[in-house]
Design an enzyme around this catalytic site. Structure first.
Site, PDB file in Angstrom:
ATOM      1  N   GLY A 239       0.554   9.075 -31.968  1.00  0.00           N
ATOM      2  CA  GLY A 239       0.606   8.117 -31.190  1.00  0.00           C
ATOM      3  C   GLY A 239       1.188   8.221 -29.826  1.00  0.00           C
ATOM      4  O   GLY A 239       2.212   8.905 -29.429  1.00  0.00           O
ATOM      5  N   PRO A 288      -5.264   5.626 -31.758  1.00  0.00           N
ATOM      6  CA  PRO A 288      -4.019   5.054 -31.186  1.00  0.00           C
ATOM      7  C   PRO A 288      -4.030   3.405 -31.524  1.00  0.00           C
ATOM      8  O   PRO A 288      -5.032   2.824 -31.467  1.00  0.00           O
ATOM      9  CB  PRO A 288      -4.316   5.074 -29.654  1.00  0.00           C
ATOM     10  CG  PRO A 288      -6.064   4.981 -29.487  1.00  0.00           C
ATOM     11  CD  PRO A 288      -6.284   5.665 -30.893  1.00  0.00           C
ATOM     12  N   TYR A 330      14.873   0.430 -36.141  1.00  0.00           N
ATOM     13  CA  TYR A 330      15.011   1.718 -35.478  1.00  0.00           C
ATOM     14  C   TYR A 330      15.774   1.620 -34.362  1.00  0.00           C
ATOM     15  O   TYR A 330      16.139   2.572 -33.486  1.00  0.00           O
ATOM     16  CB  TYR A 330      13.613   2.076 -34.986  1.00  0.00           C
ATOM     17  CG  TYR A 330      12.328   1.778 -35.542  1.00  0.00           C
ATOM     18  CD1 TYR A 330      12.193   2.601 -36.762  1.00  0.00           C
ATOM     19  CD2 TYR A 330      11.496   0.904 -35.431  1.00  0.00           C
ATOM     20  CE1 TYR A 330      11.143   2.611 -37.483  1.00  0.00           C
ATOM     21  CE2 TYR A 330      10.299   0.673 -36.131  1.00  0.00           C
ATOM     22  CZ  TYR A 330      10.178   1.386 -37.109  1.00  0.00           C
ATOM     23  OH  TYR A 330       8.840   1.343 -37.762  1.00  0.00           O
ATOM     24  N   CYS A 356      21.016 -14.317 -41.232  1.00  0.00           N
ATOM     25  CA  CYS A 356      22.475 -13.843 -41.620  1.00  0.00           C
ATOM     26  C   CYS A 356      22.679 -12.640 -41.846  1.00  0.00           C
ATOM     27  O   CYS A 356      22.618 -12.009 -43.110  1.00  0.00           O
ATOM     28  CB  CYS A 356      22.696 -14.791 -42.930  1.00  0.00           C
ATOM     29  SG  CYS A 356      22.713 -16.577 -42.458  1.00  0.00           S
ATOM     30  N   TYR A 385       3.524  -3.501 -33.333  1.00  0.00           N
ATOM     31  CA  TYR A 385       4.592  -3.344 -34.338  1.00  0.00           C
ATOM     32  C   TYR A 385       5.554  -4.387 -34.300  1.00  0.00           C
ATOM     33  O   TYR A 385       6.600  -4.512 -34.490  1.00  0.00           O
ATOM     34  CB  TYR A 385       5.192  -2.116 -34.361  1.00  0.00           C
ATOM     35  CG  TYR A 385       4.352  -0.994 -34.645  1.00  0.00           C
ATOM     36  CD1 TYR A 385       3.661  -0.855 -35.968  1.00  0.00           C
ATOM     37  CD2 TYR A 385       3.919  -0.084 -33.472  1.00  0.00           C
ATOM     38  CE1 TYR A 385       2.668   0.221 -35.971  1.00  0.00           C
ATOM     39  CE2 TYR A 385       3.167   0.832 -33.685  1.00  0.00           C
ATOM     40  CZ  TYR A 385       2.270   1.071 -34.945  1.00  0.00           C
ATOM     41  OH  TYR A 385       1.397   2.171 -34.961  1.00  0.00           O
TER      42      TYR A 385
HETATM   43  N1  LLP Z   1      -2.602   6.930 -37.284  1.00  0.00           N
HETATM   44  C1  LLP Z   1      -1.788   7.181 -38.450  1.00  0.00           C
HETATM   45  C2  LLP Z   1      -2.165   7.969 -39.519  1.00  0.00           C
HETATM   46  C3  LLP Z   1      -0.441   6.701 -38.224  1.00  0.00           C
HETATM   47  O1  LLP Z   1       0.529   7.049 -39.059  1.00  0.00           O
HETATM   48  C4  LLP Z   1      -0.186   5.607 -37.005  1.00  0.00           C
HETATM   49  C5  LLP Z   1       1.149   5.234 -36.904  1.00  0.00           C
HETATM   50  C6  LLP Z   1      -1.204   5.632 -36.163  1.00  0.00           C
HETATM   51  C7  LLP Z   1      -2.243   6.178 -36.340  1.00  0.00           C
HETATM   52  C8  LLP Z   1      -0.940   4.866 -35.073  1.00  0.00           C
HETATM   53  O2  LLP Z   1       0.073   5.360 -34.104  1.00  0.00           O
HETATM   54  P1  LLP Z   1       0.458   4.569 -32.530  1.00  0.00           P
HETATM   55  O3  LLP Z   1      -0.656   4.819 -31.714  1.00  0.00           O
HETATM   56  O4  LLP Z   1       0.711   3.284 -32.838  1.00  0.00           O
HETATM   57  O5  LLP Z   1       1.764   5.450 -32.300  1.00  0.00           O
HETATM   58  N2  LLP Z   1       6.583   0.629 -36.830  1.00  0.00           N
HETATM   59  C9  LLP Z   1       6.667   1.646 -35.770  1.00  0.00           C
HETATM   60  C10 LLP Z   1       5.535   2.649 -35.638  1.00  0.00           C
HETATM   61  C11 LLP Z   1       5.111   3.409 -37.003  1.00  0.00           C
HETATM   62  C12 LLP Z   1       3.873   4.037 -36.996  1.00  0.00           C
HETATM   63  C13 LLP Z   1       3.165   4.536 -37.857  1.00  0.00           C
HETATM   64  N3  LLP Z   1       2.175   5.161 -37.861  1.00  0.00           N
HETATM   65  C14 LLP Z   1       7.387   1.373 -34.510  1.00  0.00           C
HETATM   66  O6  LLP Z   1       7.513   0.128 -34.500  1.00  0.00           O
HETATM   67  O7  LLP Z   1       7.635   2.013 -33.841  1.00  0.00           O
END
Ligand code: LLP
Length: 422
Positions: A239, A288, A330, A356, A385
């Site tokens: 990502g 992405p 996080y 709460c 997210y």
């Molecule tokens: N492909 C796979 C296999 C993944 O595990 C992820 C993200 C993506 C694509 C997409 O990645 P991105 O482009 O969005 O970075 N909840 C967390 C992020 C968790 C990401 C999990 N995997 C946050 O709020 O930062």
């Protein structure tokens, strides 16, 4: 174009003052700039032009149907991690040949659902999954194309919860075991070996981890080909990071820490990666999520109360961890700015929600423009997210979502109701 920016002292989303959005639709409210989403997608897709490539939007970042429809219409593919996401992708118009099904724990009924709906490309994460997929495909008299997700043991230098490519993470198959798993895959009925999938993490702000992952693939694929494993499909995950700190500047806003920290853009990263992967031939898919949607969105929230103890000042707002979980989960940083700048005076406080839990905060010890009761604030870079991680904890209905296109506004998800809580 900056999607969410100040004009004089008023914050706008495209052509609309965000104050008007909150007055019309209430708070907490997710707002998205349609044109920024398209611009983000097009700039990423543009950097791969001329290659046999596909940008598969990761639905997990934000799966609002109206947003998915826009991206499907642009020609994007879809990276999905559940049968529910297969369903949403198809509702939005992504054709099955543009959908890749990833995830470390796909259930049998999910594999079956995907195959029954025409999805054929699976990023497989274990031998057990491979065997189950073979069985499920065979029962349906069909076959599944697979990429093995290989864990390259590369440190993405990101938050430990979203680093995925280390040998201690649950994801993927250890590189040293890959040759025998590919060899097994070749012998399994209902399985066609298509390629390799590598994903090292999310919110990666430097190009090094991507370059390391690409170099790993460039060394790995020829070795496999030499052993008769015909890898023609490269799924290059990982990502691209976005700017959370100092996302917006205005002379009245406090300058935030680490403001100057450079963040490699997807275009810069792909420019470095492309010459490494291109000579391998075959198709290159990337997946992405965040970099397409994060900076196109914000969460609007109203100040309910101000309160002071001898140790701390608190700004109590109507958005909680149930609306935006990232700070609680996080300790993630989101810039928080006023919808209307009425003062150049600053205040350092915790910005907290009504839930709460002590862990329910949007920001801690944050210097902000001094807010007053009733003021409207924008929590920035909240498009990814954000809504997808909302919950009903404390019986709180979910926030609404609006999509802004120029001076037009569309409610793309109505606010949750008490009926939803039953
Ligand atoms: N492909 C796979 C296999 C993944 O595990 C992820 C993200 C993506 C694509 C997409 O990645 P991105 O482009 O969005 O970075 N909840 C967390 C992020 C968790 C990401 C999990 N995997 C946050 O709020 O930062």
């Amino acid at each position: 174009m900056s999607a969410i920016e100040y004009r004089e002292h008023e914050l706008y989303c495209e052509e609309v003052p965000v104050r008007e959005l909150a007055e019309e639709y209430g708070t907490p409210l997710y707002i998205y700039s349609k044109n920024r989403i398209l611009e983000n997608y097009r700039s990423i897709a543009g950097t791969l032009a001329g290659l046999d490539s596909l940008v598969c939007y990761a639905l997990k970042a934000n799966s609002n149907l109206s947003i998915l429809k826009m991206l499907a219409a642009e020609g994007a593919g879809a990276d999905v991690v559940s049968a529910g996401e297969v369903f949403l992708a198809q509702q939005a118009g992504f054709t099955p040949d543009r959908i890749a099904f990833a995830g470390v724990g796909k259930r049998e009924d999910e594999l079956a659902y995907a195959l029954d709906h025409g999805v054929r490309l699976f990023n497989v994460e274990s031998v057990a999954e491979l065997q189950l997929l073979s069985l499920v495909a065979l029962r349906r008299n069909t076959s599944a194309r697979i990429s093995l997700r290989i864990n390259p043991d590369i440190d993405a230098q990101s938050h430990p919860y979203i680093t995925t490519g280390l040998s201690t993470n649950k994801f993927g198959i250890e590189a040293s075991l890959a040759p025998q798993v590919y060899a097994l895959a070749k012998t399994l009925p209902g399985i066609e070996v298509a390629g390799i999938h590598v994903h090292v993490g999310s919110q990666i702000t430097k190009s090094e981890p991507f370059v390391a992952a690409a170099e790993f693939i460039a060394a790995f694929v020829p070795k496999m080909r030499a052993e008769g494993i015909d890898i023609q499909h490269i799924d290059f995950g990982g990502g691209f990071g976005v700017r959370y700190v100092n996302a917006i500047r205005h002379e009245a806003l406090p300058l935030e820490a680490n403001a100057a920290e450079p963040i490699a853009t997807p275009a810069q990263i792909l420019a470095e990666v492309r010459p490494i992967l291109e000579p391998l031939g075959g198709a290159i898919w990337i997946e992405p999520g965040r970099s397409i949607i994060a900076d196109a969105g914000a969460l609007l929230t109203r100040v309910l109360y101000l309160k002071e103890s001898s140790a701390k000042k608190f700004v109590i707002v109507d958005a909680a961890m149930t609306d935006l979980l990232r700070p609680s989960l996080y300790n993630a940083y989101h810039q928080i700015v006023p919808a209307s700048i009425t003062t150049y005076d600053h205040l350092t406080a915790d910005v907290v929600g009504p839930v709460c839990e002590t862990g329910d905060f949007m920001a801690r010890d944050r210097t902000l423009n001094r807010p007053s009761q009733g003021d409207l604030l924008a929590v920035l870079t909240a498009g990814a997210y954000g809504f997808v991680n909302t919950s009903h904890y404390n019986a709180r209905p979910r926030p609404a979502e609006v999509l802004v296109n120029g001076d037009r506004v569309r409610l793309v998800r109505p606010r949750g109701t008490f009926e939803d809580l039953l």
